[in-house]
Motif scaffolding. Structure first.
Motif, PDB file in Angstrom:
ATOM      1  N   GLY A   1      -6.271  74.575  29.308  1.00  0.00           N
ATOM      2  CA  GLY A   1      -5.635  75.733  28.698  1.00  0.00           C
ATOM      3  C   GLY A   1      -6.674  76.718  28.227  1.00  0.00           C
ATOM      4  N   TYR A   2      -6.208  77.743  27.540  1.00  0.00           N
ATOM      5  CA  TYR A   2      -7.080  78.810  27.066  1.00  0.00           C
ATOM      6  C   TYR A   2      -7.681  78.469  25.701  1.00  0.00           C
ATOM      7  N   ASP A   3      -8.984  78.650  25.569  1.00  0.00           N
ATOM      8  CA  ASP A   3      -9.682  78.588  24.290  1.00  0.00           C
ATOM      9  C   ASP A   3     -10.965  79.385  24.471  1.00  0.00           C
ATOM     10  N   HIS A   4     -10.794  80.698  24.639  1.00  0.00           N
ATOM     11  CA  HIS A   4     -11.874  81.563  25.096  1.00  0.00           C
ATOM     12  C   HIS A   4     -11.907  82.866  24.303  1.00  0.00           C
ATOM     13  N   ASN A   5     -13.115  83.393  24.172  1.00  0.00           N
ATOM     14  CA  ASN A   5     -13.345  84.645  23.468  1.00  0.00           C
ATOM     15  C   ASN A   5     -13.273  85.819  24.434  1.00  0.00           C
TER      16      ASN A   5
ATOM     17  N   ILE B   1      -3.944  91.356  26.484  1.00  0.00           N
ATOM     18  CA  ILE B   1      -5.188  91.399  25.711  1.00  0.00           C
ATOM     19  C   ILE B   1      -6.000  92.597  26.180  1.00  0.00           C
ATOM     20  N   HIS B   2      -6.407  93.447  25.240  1.00  0.00           N
ATOM     21  CA  HIS B   2      -7.143  94.661  25.569  1.00  0.00           C
ATOM     22  C   HIS B   2      -8.644  94.373  25.639  1.00  0.00           C
ATOM     23  N   GLY B   3      -8.966  93.423  26.523  1.00  0.00           N
ATOM     24  CA  GLY B   3     -10.347  93.062  26.783  1.00  0.00           C
ATOM     25  C   GLY B   3     -10.510  92.781  28.256  1.00  0.00           C
ATOM     26  N   ASP B   4     -11.432  93.476  28.910  1.00  0.00           N
ATOM     27  CA  ASP B   4     -11.611  93.280  30.346  1.00  0.00           C
ATOM     28  C   ASP B   4     -12.817  92.404  30.668  1.00  0.00           C
ATOM     29  N   HIS B   5     -13.420  91.810  29.632  1.00  0.00           N
ATOM     30  CA  HIS B   5     -14.480  90.822  29.795  1.00  0.00           C
ATOM     31  C   HIS B   5     -14.215  89.642  28.860  1.00  0.00           C
ATOM     32  N   PHE B   6     -14.797  88.494  29.189  1.00  0.00           N
ATOM     33  CA  PHE B   6     -14.721  87.335  28.306  1.00  0.00           C
ATOM     34  C   PHE B   6     -16.051  86.592  28.358  1.00  0.00           C
ATOM     35  N   THR B   7     -16.194  85.570  27.503  1.00  0.00           N
ATOM     36  CA  THR B   7     -17.445  84.816  27.442  1.00  0.00           C
ATOM     37  C   THR B   7     -17.181  83.389  27.930  1.00  0.00           C
ATOM     38  N   PRO B   8     -17.545  83.056  29.188  1.00  0.00           N
ATOM     39  CA  PRO B   8     -17.333  81.701  29.718  1.00  0.00           C
ATOM     40  C   PRO B   8     -18.059  80.657  28.877  1.00  0.00           C
ATOM     41  N   VAL B   9     -17.537  79.418  28.926  1.00  0.00           N
ATOM     42  CA  VAL B   9     -18.053  78.346  28.074  1.00  0.00           C
ATOM     43  C   VAL B   9     -18.467  77.132  28.900  1.00  0.00           C
ATOM     44  N   ASP B  10     -19.252  76.254  28.258  1.00  0.00           N
ATOM     45  CA  ASP B  10     -19.654  74.998  28.886  1.00  0.00           C
ATOM     46  C   ASP B  10     -18.637  73.907  28.580  1.00  0.00           C
ATOM     47  N   ASP B  11     -18.987  72.652  28.848  1.00  0.00           N
ATOM     48  CA  ASP B  11     -18.016  71.574  28.714  1.00  0.00           C
ATOM     49  C   ASP B  11     -17.758  71.144  27.280  1.00  0.00           C
ATOM     50  N   VAL B  12     -18.469  71.743  26.301  1.00  0.00           N
ATOM     51  CA  VAL B  12     -18.143  71.517  24.885  1.00  0.00           C
ATOM     52  C   VAL B  12     -17.777  72.849  24.219  1.00  0.00           C
ATOM     53  N   SER B  13     -17.323  73.802  25.027  1.00  0.00           N
ATOM     54  CA  SER B  13     -16.765  75.073  24.563  1.00  0.00           C
ATOM     55  C   SER B  13     -17.764  75.993  23.873  1.00  0.00           C
ATOM     56  N   ILE B  14     -19.021  75.874  24.247  1.00  0.00           N
ATOM     57  CA  ILE B  14     -20.056  76.798  23.773  1.00  0.00           C
ATOM     58  C   ILE B  14     -20.285  77.875  24.836  1.00  0.00           C
ATOM     59  N   PRO B  15     -20.285  79.157  24.453  1.00  0.00           N
ATOM     60  CA  PRO B  15     -20.541  80.217  25.436  1.00  0.00           C
ATOM     61  C   PRO B  15     -21.864  80.020  26.170  1.00  0.00           C
TER      62      PRO B  15
ATOM     63  N   ILE C   1      -1.932  79.012  33.599  1.00  0.00           N
ATOM     64  CA  ILE C   1      -2.682  78.146  32.681  1.00  0.00           C
ATOM     65  C   ILE C   1      -3.294  76.946  33.393  1.00  0.00           C
ATOM     66  N   ASP C   2      -2.656  76.469  34.460  1.00  0.00           N
ATOM     67  CA  ASP C   2      -3.199  75.329  35.199  1.00  0.00           C
ATOM     68  C   ASP C   2      -4.434  75.688  36.013  1.00  0.00           C
TER      69      ASP C   2
ATOM     70  N   PRO D   1      -7.759  83.849  36.105  1.00  0.00           N
ATOM     71  CA  PRO D   1      -6.602  83.569  35.244  1.00  0.00           C
ATOM     72  C   PRO D   1      -6.793  84.044  33.803  1.00  0.00           C
ATOM     73  N   PHE D   2      -7.967  84.595  33.502  1.00  0.00           N
ATOM     74  CA  PHE D   2      -8.236  85.131  32.165  1.00  0.00           C
ATOM     75  C   PHE D   2      -7.807  86.593  32.027  1.00  0.00           C
TER      76      PHE D   2
END
Length: 349
Positions: free
Chosen positions: A233-237, A185-199, A223-224, A210-211
């Motif tokens: 697992g992964y579900d991240h922007n 993935i050509h992205g060196d940053h991501f947007t962490p999320v809370d426990d309902v997957s909101i950034p 993945i673990d 691991p991202f």
């Protein structure tokens, strides 16, 4: 026009449904010339229509991904939406673009055969303001590409963020998991999320986590170690193209560029099938099929267990309408939303 449209070019075939502008099947040859259907899905339309399908192959909107609390403020007015994902609105609400019938017409141009689909979303549909004219153009090119071009206009200011939501398994849709697929993935940053997957609002470096897919890694390698909501697992922007924390200031009209750039590459070492993903969007949501649990029977009776497919959804950032640090997803009258996505297929010896 029929409810499904078949496009062929060279050894690649794609079937598009008018329901949801869905990619129902996509047959691509491996290194030995043997074709397999590499997207998860269903043989008939009912699972797509009734919501059984978790958006497989669909064009999702009016706003892809999650809107926190199923509400937002725009120009001093609060809008309330359907909460169809816990407390949040997901992929446009209860009846998003994935469940409606689109008009369709064949196209034939120099780059290859295609189909252009259109839909009018009425003012107030699923709680969103403005009547929106939406079009998506799929083209199967002579260069082994499936291009998705998304366009929209509106008569009132509204959030708009479209995404193509295919689940890929490059070994074949019923072949097992994608944990051995190699991903970059050509992205060196991501947007962490809370426990309902909101950034959380942060734009965070992937380095040392691991991202980090800036170099190829197997999907299942770390993945673990991924923190976050069950089932794991992964579900991240991912923030693409080095935009980093300045993504908001570097995007025009919500897009990172006018020309598609390489966002990700995925490779199945066993078959040799590979796919480059190019986009004009500033983000890509990497989803590793965490909520698949074996209860869905897909095409040909295939059982889709956890991690049976992965999604690389190019889009604006999740919950951007409520996140002032993220690139805007607001479309206003007189503007045109334009989002291009390219799946470019190759084989590795």
């Amino acid at each position: 026009m029929a409810h499904s449209i078949l496009l062929r070019n060279g050894g690649i075939e794609v079937t598009i449904l008018r329901r949801g502008a869905i990619i129902q099947s996509l047959r691509v040859p491996d290194r030995n010339g043997n074709a397999a259907d590499i997207v998860l899905g269903f043989d008939d339309e009912q699972p797509y229509k009734d919501g059984t399908s978790p958006y497989m192959g669909a064009l999702v909107g009016r706003v892809a991904n999650r809107i926190a609390g199923a509400r937002f403020n725009l120009d001093g007015k609060e809008y309330k939406l359907a909460a169809n994902n816990g407390p949040n609105c997901l992929h446009g609400g209860k009846v998003g673009f994935d469940k409606v019938e689109w008009s369709a017409e064949h196209t034939d141009e120099k780059r290859g055969p295609g189909v252009r689909l259109a839909y009018t979303s009425s003012d107030g549909e699923e709680g969103f303001p403005g009547a929106v004219q939406v079009a998506v153009h799929y083209v199967l090119t002579h260069a082994n590409e499936l291009i998705t071009e998304m366009h929209a206009t509106t008569d009132k200011a509204t959030p708009l963020n479209l995404a193509q939501h295919s689940y890929f398994n490059l070994a074949g849709h019923g072949s097992g998991t994608v944990l051995s697929h190699q991903l970059t993935i050509h992205g060196d940053h991501f947007t962490p999320v809370d426990d309902v997957s909101i950034p959380l609002g942060d734009i965070t470096p992937v380095s040392g986590t691991p991202f980090d897919f800036t170099q190829p890694h197997a999907v299942g390698e770390r993945i673990d170690e991924v923190p976050g909501p069950a089932p794991g697992g992964y579900d991240h922007n991912y923030v693409l193209f080095g935009l980093g924390p300045d993504a908001r200031d570097k995007c025009t009209g919500g897009m990172a560029s006018d020309t598609p750039q390489l966002a990700a590459t995925v490779l199945d070492p066993q078959s040799g099938r590979g796919m480059h993903v190019l986009t004009t969007a500033p983000g890509v949501q990497f989803y590793s099929g965490n909520f698949l649990d074996g209860s869905l029977r897909g095409k040909g009776g295939a059982v889709y267990a956890k991690h049976a497919g992965l999604c690389l959804e190019t889009q604006g950032f999740p919950d951007a309408i409520n996140q002032p640090n993220f690139p805007s997803v607001v479309l206003r009258p007189g503007e045109e939303y334009r989002h291009s996505l390219v799946y470019r297929f190759f084989n590795q010896d």
